[in-house]
Design a protein around this motif. Structure first.
Motif, mmCIF file in Angstrom:
data_model
loop_
_atom_site.group_PDB
_atom_site.id
_atom_site.type_symbol
_atom_site.label_atom_id
_atom_site.label_comp_id
_atom_site.label_asym_id
_atom_site.label_seq_id
_atom_site.Cartn_x
_atom_site.Cartn_y
_atom_site.Cartn_z
ATOM 1 N N ALA A 1 0.830 -1.206 0.000
ATOM 2 C CA ALA A 1 0.000 0.000 0.000
ATOM 3 C C ALA A 1 0.864 1.256 0.000
ATOM 4 O O ALA A 1 0.527 2.257 -0.650
ATOM 5 C CB ALA A 1 -0.923 -0.005 1.208
ATOM 6 N N ALA A 2 1.982 1.221 0.719
ATOM 7 C CA ALA A 2 2.885 2.372 0.732
ATOM 8 C C ALA A 2 3.444 2.633 -0.668
ATOM 9 O O ALA A 2 3.561 3.785 -1.098
ATOM 10 C CB ALA A 2 4.021 2.137 1.723
ATOM 11 N N LYS A 3 3.790 1.570 -1.389
ATOM 12 C CA LYS A 3 4.242 1.718 -2.774
ATOM 13 C C LYS A 3 3.160 2.376 -3.619
ATOM 14 O O LYS A 3 3.440 3.298 -4.413
ATOM 15 C CB LYS A 3 4.597 0.348 -3.352
ATOM 16 C CG LYS A 3 4.976 0.374 -4.832
ATOM 17 C CD LYS A 3 5.377 -0.995 -5.336
ATOM 18 C CE LYS A 3 4.223 -1.963 -5.373
ATOM 19 N NZ LYS A 3 4.579 -3.255 -6.018
ATOM 20 N N LEU A 4 1.914 1.945 -3.445
ATOM 21 C CA LEU A 4 0.800 2.519 -4.184
ATOM 22 C C LEU A 4 0.636 4.001 -3.876
ATOM 23 O O LEU A 4 0.450 4.835 -4.775
ATOM 24 C CB LEU A 4 -0.479 1.754 -3.847
ATOM 25 C CG LEU A 4 -1.794 2.334 -4.362
ATOM 26 C CD1 LEU A 4 -1.806 2.388 -5.878
ATOM 27 C CD2 LEU A 4 -2.970 1.503 -3.842
ATOM 28 N N VAL A 5 0.703 4.349 -2.609
ATOM 29 C CA VAL A 5 0.550 5.752 -2.200
ATOM 30 C C VAL A 5 1.664 6.606 -2.802
ATOM 31 O O VAL A 5 1.423 7.723 -3.287
ATOM 32 C CB VAL A 5 0.532 5.858 -0.659
ATOM 33 C CG1 VAL A 5 0.713 7.301 -0.220
ATOM 34 C CG2 VAL A 5 -0.767 5.306 -0.104
ATOM 35 N N LEU A 6 2.890 6.106 -2.810
ATOM 36 C CA LEU A 6 3.994 6.876 -3.371
ATOM 37 C C LEU A 6 3.845 7.054 -4.874
ATOM 38 O O LEU A 6 4.225 8.096 -5.429
ATOM 39 C CB LEU A 6 5.324 6.215 -3.029
ATOM 40 C CG LEU A 6 5.732 6.307 -1.557
ATOM 41 C CD1 LEU A 6 7.028 5.544 -1.303
ATOM 42 C CD2 LEU A 6 5.884 7.758 -1.113
ATOM 43 N N PRO B 1 16.539 7.185 -2.600
ATOM 44 C CA PRO B 1 16.821 6.214 -3.673
ATOM 45 C C PRO B 1 15.595 5.382 -4.067
ATOM 46 O O PRO B 1 15.387 5.120 -5.260
ATOM 47 C CB PRO B 1 17.930 5.338 -3.082
ATOM 48 C CG PRO B 1 18.558 6.176 -2.015
ATOM 49 C CD PRO B 1 17.460 7.019 -1.462
ATOM 50 N N TYR B 2 14.804 4.954 -3.060
ATOM 51 C CA TYR B 2 13.642 4.133 -3.397
ATOM 52 C C TYR B 2 12.630 4.930 -4.210
ATOM 53 O O TYR B 2 12.093 4.429 -5.214
ATOM 54 C CB TYR B 2 12.971 3.591 -2.140
ATOM 55 C CG TYR B 2 11.708 2.816 -2.452
ATOM 56 C CD1 TYR B 2 11.768 1.503 -2.916
ATOM 57 C CD2 TYR B 2 10.444 3.403 -2.325
ATOM 58 C CE1 TYR B 2 10.621 0.798 -3.238
ATOM 59 C CE2 TYR B 2 9.297 2.706 -2.643
ATOM 60 C CZ TYR B 2 9.386 1.403 -3.093
ATOM 61 O OH TYR B 2 8.240 0.722 -3.414
ATOM 62 N N PHE B 3 12.364 6.168 -3.809
ATOM 63 C CA PHE B 3 11.369 6.969 -4.532
ATOM 64 C C PHE B 3 11.834 7.254 -5.954
ATOM 65 O O PHE B 3 11.035 7.203 -6.903
ATOM 66 C CB PHE B 3 11.088 8.274 -3.789
ATOM 67 C CG PHE B 3 9.960 9.066 -4.394
ATOM 68 C CD1 PHE B 3 8.643 8.745 -4.108
ATOM 69 C CD2 PHE B 3 10.215 10.110 -5.260
ATOM 70 C CE1 PHE B 3 7.595 9.452 -4.681
ATOM 71 C CE2 PHE B 3 9.176 10.834 -5.837
ATOM 72 C CZ PHE B 3 7.865 10.497 -5.542
ATOM 73 N N GLN B 4 13.113 7.545 -6.132
ATOM 74 C CA GLN B 4 13.628 7.787 -7.481
ATOM 75 C C GLN B 4 13.509 6.539 -8.348
ATOM 76 O O GLN B 4 13.115 6.620 -9.521
ATOM 77 C CB GLN B 4 15.087 8.248 -7.402
ATOM 78 C CG GLN B 4 15.263 9.630 -6.797
ATOM 79 C CD GLN B 4 16.700 10.091 -6.826
ATOM 80 O OE1 GLN B 4 17.627 9.308 -7.024
ATOM 81 N NE2 GLN B 4 16.913 11.384 -6.645
ATOM 82 N N LYS B 5 13.847 5.380 -7.783
ATOM 83 C CA LYS B 5 13.728 4.120 -8.522
ATOM 84 C C LYS B 5 12.275 3.837 -8.869
ATOM 85 O O LYS B 5 11.953 3.407 -9.985
ATOM 86 C CB LYS B 5 14.295 2.984 -7.684
ATOM 87 C CG LYS B 5 14.209 1.616 -8.340
ATOM 88 C CD LYS B 5 14.790 0.530 -7.429
ATOM 89 C CE LYS B 5 14.671 -0.845 -8.062
ATOM 90 N NZ LYS B 5 15.219 -1.901 -7.174
ATOM 91 N N LEU B 6 11.366 4.087 -7.906
ATOM 92 C CA LEU B 6 9.940 3.881 -8.122
ATOM 93 C C LEU B 6 9.432 4.761 -9.257
ATOM 94 O O LEU B 6 8.712 4.292 -10.151
ATOM 95 C CB LEU B 6 9.185 4.192 -6.827
ATOM 96 C CG LEU B 6 7.675 3.953 -6.811
ATOM 97 C CD1 LEU B 6 7.399 2.479 -6.532
ATOM 98 C CD2 LEU B 6 7.016 4.820 -5.739
ATOM 99 N N SER B 7 9.798 6.027 -9.245
ATOM 100 C CA SER B 7 9.333 6.974 -10.255
ATOM 101 C C SER B 7 9.826 6.586 -11.644
ATOM 102 O O SER B 7 9.057 6.573 -12.613
ATOM 103 C CB SER B 7 9.806 8.386 -9.890
ATOM 104 O OG SER B 7 9.374 9.324 -10.849
#
Length: 243
Positions: free
Chosen positions: A173-178, A218-224
Motif C-alpha cells: 500500500a505504501a508503494k501505491l501511495v507513493l 533512492p527508493y522513490f527515485q527508482k519507483l518513479s
C-alpha cells in the motif's frame, strides 16, 4: 496547496502527506502536515491537514492545548473512548477556531477552507478513518472505497481507484501511495517533497513505522523511473486506434 492520503486496510492504516505550502510562485515553504498523538499500548491518533495553514495550525495547537491542560472535565484526544469521539473533538476544534478567527478572515469562504484526514486506533475497537470538513462535520471511510484524499487529489486518484484493495500488505500500500504522489508531483507544482509517511499495523499501538521521504530518496527515485518505464511499455504494447 497540499496532497494527503489515508488508507484503511485489513492489516492497518497508511498515511502520507506532502510538506509544501505556497502563497505565490516566489513564496514557497515546507511545513509538517502529518500530526501524531500516541499512548503506548492504548492509542495512536493521526491527523493530516490541508487548506489554510494558519487555520490548520490553530486547530492542531488547540487540540494540543486541550491534551496538556489536564482538565479532567474536558474530553481530549488522549481520553476519548472511541475514534468517533475523537472525530467529534477535532470537528469541535475546527468550529472553535472558526468562531474566534472567522470574522477576521472575512466573508471569503476560501480563507477558511480546511479539511482533515483523521485515523487511528483506540484499544477496544478496530482502526478507523475519517474525513473532517471546514464546518466540523465528518464522514467515515467505507468498505467500497477504503481510502481518503484531501488537497490536490485528482492527479493521484486514478491509480488508487484501480489498485487499492483492503487485503493489501502495508508495504504494498505504501508503494501505491507513493506512486499516487509521483503522479501528483509531476502535474501540480503546489505539491512538493519531502513526503511524510506513517504505516500503522493493527493492534500495535506504535508509530515506529514513520518516515520522511526526501527528494533524493533512492527508493522513490527508482519507483518513479520504473513506473514511467512500465507505463511507456504498456502504452506501446496496446494496439493503435484504427478507423
Amino acid at each position: 496547496m497540499t496532497y494527503c492520503v489515508g488508507l484503511k486496510l485489513d492489516r492497518g492504516l497508511v498515511f502520507a502527506s506532502d510538506t509544501r505550502t505556497n502563497a505565490g510562485v516566489d513564496n514557497i515553504s515546507s511545513f509538517k502536515k502529518l500530526h501524531v498523538w500516541e499512548e503506548t499500548g492504548e492509542r495512536v491518533i493521526t491527523l493530516l491537514s490541508a487548506g489554510n495553514l494558519a487555520v490548520t495550525q490553530a486547530v492542531v495547537s488547540l487540540l494540543d492545548e486541550h491534551v496538556s491542560s489536564g482538565d479532567g472535565d474536558r474530553a481530549t484526544l488522549m481520553t476519548a473512548k472511541t475514534m468517533f469521539q475523537v472525530a467529534r473533538l477535532v470537528g469541535s476544534a475546527v468550529r472553535e477556531v472558526k468562531a474566534i478567527d472567522g470574522e477576521a478572515l472575512g466573508s471569503n469562504a476560501e480563507n477558511f477552507f480546511v479539511t482533515f484526514i483523521l485515523g487511528g486506533q483506540i484499544k477496544g475497537e478496530e482502526p478507523r478513518l475519517f474525513q473532517i470538513y471546514a464546518e466540523g462535520n465528518f464522514i467515515e471511510v467505507g468498505e467500497d472505497t477504503p481510502f481518503l484524499q484531501i488537497g490536490e487529489h485528482k492527479y493521484g486518484k486514478p491509480i488508487l481507484d484501480r489498485v487499492t484493495r483492503a487485503d493489501m500488505r502495508l508495504g504494498e500500500a505504501a508503494k501505491l501511495v507513493l506512486l499516487s504522489f509521483d503522479s501528483t508531483l509531476r502535474s501540480n507544482l503546489s505539491v512538493g517533497m519531502p513526503i511524510d509517511m506513517l504505516l500503522y499495523n493493527t493492534d500495535t499501538f506504535s508509530t515506529d513505522r514513520q518516515v520522511r521521504i526526501e527528494q533524493d530518496d533512492p527508493y522513490f527515485q527508482k519507483l518513479s523511473r520504473g513506473w514511467s518505464d512500465k507505463l511507456r511499455q504498456a502504452f506501446s504494447e496496446i494496439d493503435e486506434f484504427d478507423v
